[in-house]
Design an enzyme around this catalytic site. Structure first.
Site, PDB file in Angstrom:
ATOM      1  N   HIS A  50       2.204   6.969   2.579  1.00  0.00           N
ATOM      2  CA  HIS A  50       1.698   8.308   2.260  1.00  0.00           C
ATOM      3  C   HIS A  50       1.862   9.283   3.417  1.00  0.00           C
ATOM      4  O   HIS A  50       2.369   8.926   4.482  1.00  0.00           O
ATOM      5  CB  HIS A  50       0.236   8.229   1.813  1.00  0.00           C
ATOM      6  CG  HIS A  50      -0.679   7.613   2.832  1.00  0.00           C
ATOM      7  ND1 HIS A  50      -1.074   8.265   3.971  1.00  0.00           N
ATOM      8  CD2 HIS A  50      -1.256   6.397   2.873  1.00  0.00           C
ATOM      9  CE1 HIS A  50      -1.876   7.493   4.663  1.00  0.00           C
ATOM     10  NE2 HIS A  50      -1.995   6.347   4.028  1.00  0.00           N
TER      11      HIS A  50
ATOM     12  N   LYS B  11       0.870  -1.193   0.000  1.00  0.00           N
ATOM     13  CA  LYS B  11       0.000   0.000   0.000  1.00  0.00           C
ATOM     14  C   LYS B  11       0.899   1.234   0.000  1.00  0.00           C
ATOM     15  O   LYS B  11       2.062   1.155   0.381  1.00  0.00           O
ATOM     16  CB  LYS B  11      -0.859   0.002   1.271  1.00  0.00           C
ATOM     17  CG  LYS B  11      -1.921  -1.078   1.314  1.00  0.00           C
ATOM     18  CD  LYS B  11      -3.308  -0.445   1.227  1.00  0.00           C
ATOM     19  CE  LYS B  11      -4.411  -1.447   1.489  1.00  0.00           C
ATOM     20  NZ  LYS B  11      -4.728  -1.574   2.904  1.00  0.00           N
TER      21      LYS B  11
ATOM     22  N   HIS C 273       1.444   8.620   7.060  1.00  0.00           N
ATOM     23  CA  HIS C 273       2.441   7.894   7.850  1.00  0.00           C
ATOM     24  C   HIS C 273       3.553   8.792   8.368  1.00  0.00           C
ATOM     25  O   HIS C 273       4.440   8.336   9.074  1.00  0.00           O
ATOM     26  CB  HIS C 273       3.080   6.775   7.018  1.00  0.00           C
ATOM     27  CG  HIS C 273       2.113   5.715   6.598  1.00  0.00           C
ATOM     28  ND1 HIS C 273       1.734   5.533   5.292  1.00  0.00           N
ATOM     29  CD2 HIS C 273       1.428   4.797   7.314  1.00  0.00           C
ATOM     30  CE1 HIS C 273       0.864   4.545   5.218  1.00  0.00           C
ATOM     31  NE2 HIS C 273       0.659   4.085   6.427  1.00  0.00           N
TER      32      HIS C 273
HETATM   33  N1  ARG Z   1      -0.687  -0.689   9.950  1.00  0.00           N
HETATM   34  C1  ARG Z   1      -1.690  -0.025  10.724  1.00  0.00           C
HETATM   35  C2  ARG Z   1      -2.297   1.126   9.919  1.00  0.00           C
HETATM   36  O1  ARG Z   1      -1.699   1.594   8.967  1.00  0.00           O
HETATM   37  C3  ARG Z   1      -1.170   0.549  11.990  1.00  0.00           C
HETATM   38  C4  ARG Z   1      -0.681  -0.476  12.961  1.00  0.00           C
HETATM   39  C5  ARG Z   1      -0.711   0.042  14.343  1.00  0.00           C
HETATM   40  N2  ARG Z   1      -0.145  -0.819  15.309  1.00  0.00           N
HETATM   41  C6  ARG Z   1      -0.761  -1.815  15.961  1.00  0.00           C
HETATM   42  N3  ARG Z   1      -0.074  -2.504  16.820  1.00  0.00           N
HETATM   43  N4  ARG Z   1      -2.026  -2.040  15.783  1.00  0.00           N
HETATM   44  O2  ARG Z   1      -3.371   1.551  10.266  1.00  0.00           O
END
Ligand code: ARG
Length: 555
Positions: free
Chosen positions: A123, A120, A126
């Site tokens: 962007h 993905k 992040h």
């Molecule tokens: N990858 C997830 C996102 O982009 C965030 C992960 C956050 N961390 C976790 N331990 N849930 O929304």
């Protein structure tokens, strides 16, 4: 010397530590203050009375020159020339270690941040997690903690079945090799736009194939993963960001069962519409979904397993999750479930939430095709930095390199400067202004200090007999506060405190720079001012380094 520590020690009460000593907003009152409100409960007296009594007992010396009690505050004034000598000699001696301590020795802090999603876009959404997390990582390291940076990859889910299905239909190897993550993302977007029922069905099959260990499906998945990581690692490198582990959601798939069994044995699981849930109604929250009716795990299940794994593996003192506030409820639920499971360490899990970043030219849109890639924001900042620094100093050497440092600084500082919970609008003009509260301003001040010192040709020495003027004393005091600011930033999980500090110090230094002659001053005055200038250079450099920002020698 750490003045807060010094004062706390002299107050000699188990109820008062260095962290209770604050910096009053107005230095007329004092250089440091102890608010006595918190103590009222313990001592069963009014804050005013406590302040009065502490004042009577406190004996001034050549460090603290006076103490006053005002409205429940105990205010301390520091002996200026003693302070100057102390602070400057400490900074010049410690150099790049100034601001560091061993507060955290023997303790492990986990900082989970950035947590990109495989295949993905990386962007602008992040940006905050990446730079706030990275700064916290560096801040805790500076304080002597053992820090583990984790990128909790989004590498599990049905979307990978979709991706494989799209690749099989429309993709080819060379194109994807060449286009990298962009090509992969295009395939995914195309699937969402064009897939018919047959393709949807095929996608489900591919997902199950990944799960059952099918070789081809897994090879494709690993390929998409490596393309993503190759891409993001380049950006991490530019941003000065480091991870110790990339254990993502998939890593926990085979670690969930014991947690589910434990939930069961502790009678925490309930069946609801075929799904397994933990009821949290009592705590004012919707239920936490642990298993879907088809037995599949959920985002929360993997987070429960991750928390248990991290505790077992790292025995952390704190585990921070630097994740947008949109996930507030998710983390509240996870932490509560672990608490209900009897994990005493659930209290050490911290959701470090932050606000949204949008661009000036319209809110960030995550709708298909309209995503703002972080790389593009960085490139634009570096380009703009190039023209901004050229305008300021056309003859500058190494312009490209300086532009990279300045541009990246602007991206990081732009996302960090505000209190992290605020939504922010990212403006290219604002983050690259020499006049504003920006990293460019701090970097420029730093370069200015550097050039004064190198022009002087003098060996920096400290004169012990100099009585600083008011504008100098302001700089000294600010310099001396740096270790406390770093500690405070860690305690509040708020790197913006370091960013703000850097701007404040730069402003105070510039005021001094305008008011006082440095190079043309004489004797002790000159020596003192050069030492002060050098100390500012060291401290600003250290502050920016904690945020992952470099400092050009010249600008
Ligand atoms: N990858 C997830 C996102 O982009 C965030 C992960 C956050 N961390 C976790 N331990 N849930 O929304």
């Amino acid at each position: 010397m750490d003045y807060r520590e010094y004062i706390a020690k002299k107050l000699n009460s188990t109820e008062i530590t260095a962290n209770d000593i604050t910096l009053p907003p107005n230095s007329e009152l004092g250089d440091y203050a102890l608010p006595c409100f918190k103590l009222a409960k313990v001592f069963r007296k009014s804050p005013v009375q406590i302040a009065e009594e502490l004042k009577e007992k406190y004996e001034c010396d050549d460090v603290i020159s006076s103490v006053s009690a005002v409205n429940g505050y105990l205010n301390f004034k520091v002996n200026k020339s003693g302070l100057a000598t102390d602070v400057l000699s400490c900074i010049l001696k410690e150099g790049e270690k100034y601001g560091c301590s061993d507060d955290g020795s023997g303790k492990t802090v986990i900082v989970e941040y950035s947590s990109v999603n495989i295949a993905k876009p990386f962007h602008i959404g992040h940006l905050s997690t990446t730079v706030i997390g990275s700064a916290l990582y560096k801040i805790f390291k500076a304080l002597g903690y053992n820090v583990v940076g984790i990128n909790h990859l989004g590498d599990y889910g049905t979307q990978f079945g979709k991706l494989i299905s799209a690749y099989k239909k429309w993709g080819n190897r060379e194109e994807v090799e060449k286009g990298g993550i962009h090509a992969v993302n295009d395939l995914y977007v195309r699937f969402n736009e064009q897939a018919d029922e047959a393709m949807q069905e095929e996608a489900r099959k591919y997902f199950l194939k990944i799960e059952s260990g099918d070789r081809e499906a897994n090879e494709l998945f690993e390929w998409f993963k490596s393309l993503t990581l190759e891409y993001v690692n380049k950006i991490y490198k530019r941003l000065n960001v480091h991870f110790d582990s990339y254990a993502g959601e998939r890593f926990y798939i085979d670690k969930m069962q014991p947690v589910i069994d434990e939930l069961k044995s502790k009678n925490l699981l309930k069946t609801s519409e075929g799904a397994q849930i933990v009821d949290l109604e009592e705590y004012g929250m919707p239920p936490c979904l642990v298993l879907r009716s088809d037995g599949a795990s959920l985002y929360a299940t993997r987070d429960l397993a991750a928390a248990v794994y991290r505790k077992n593996t790292y025995d952390f003192y704190k585990c921070l999750y630097v994740v947008a506030y949109q996930q507030n409820l998710h983390f509240k639920q996870i932490f509560k479930v672990l608490d209900l499971m009897g994990k005493s360490w659930a209290k050490d899990l911290v959701h470090v939430a932050y606000g949204m970043v949008s661009l000036e030219d319209g809110a960030m849109s995550t709708r298909k095709g309209k995503v703002v890639w972080l790389e593009d924001v960085i490139s634009r900042c570096v380009e703009k930095a190039y023209s901004v620094i050229t305008e300021k100093n056309a003859a500058l050497e190494n312009k490209e390199q300086v532009a990279e440092t300045v541009g990246l600084g602007a991206v990081i500082f732009g996302a960090l400067y505000n209190n992290k919970i605020k939504d922010i609008t990212f403006s290219y003009d604002k983050v690259l202004s020499f006049e504003g509260e920006t990293s460019v301003y701090v970097q420029y001040t730093c370069a200015r200090a550097n050039s004064v010192v190198s022009k002087s040709g003098a060996k920096i020495e400290l004169q012990l007999s100099y009585e600083p003027e008011a504008v100098e004393a302001e700089v000294i005091k600010e310099l001396g506060n740096f270790p406390a600011v770093v500690r405070d930033a860690a305690e509040k999980y708020e790197p913006s405190l370091v960013a703000r500090y850097a701007v404040d110090l730069a402003q105070k230094f510039n005021k001094f720079y305008i008011d006082c002659k440095i190079l043309t001053a004489e004797g002790d005055t000159r020596a003192f001012r050069l030492a002060l200038t050098k100390a500012v250079h060291v401290t600003l450099t250290n502050a920016l380094a904690l945020l992952g920002i470099g400092v050009p020698e010249k600008m």
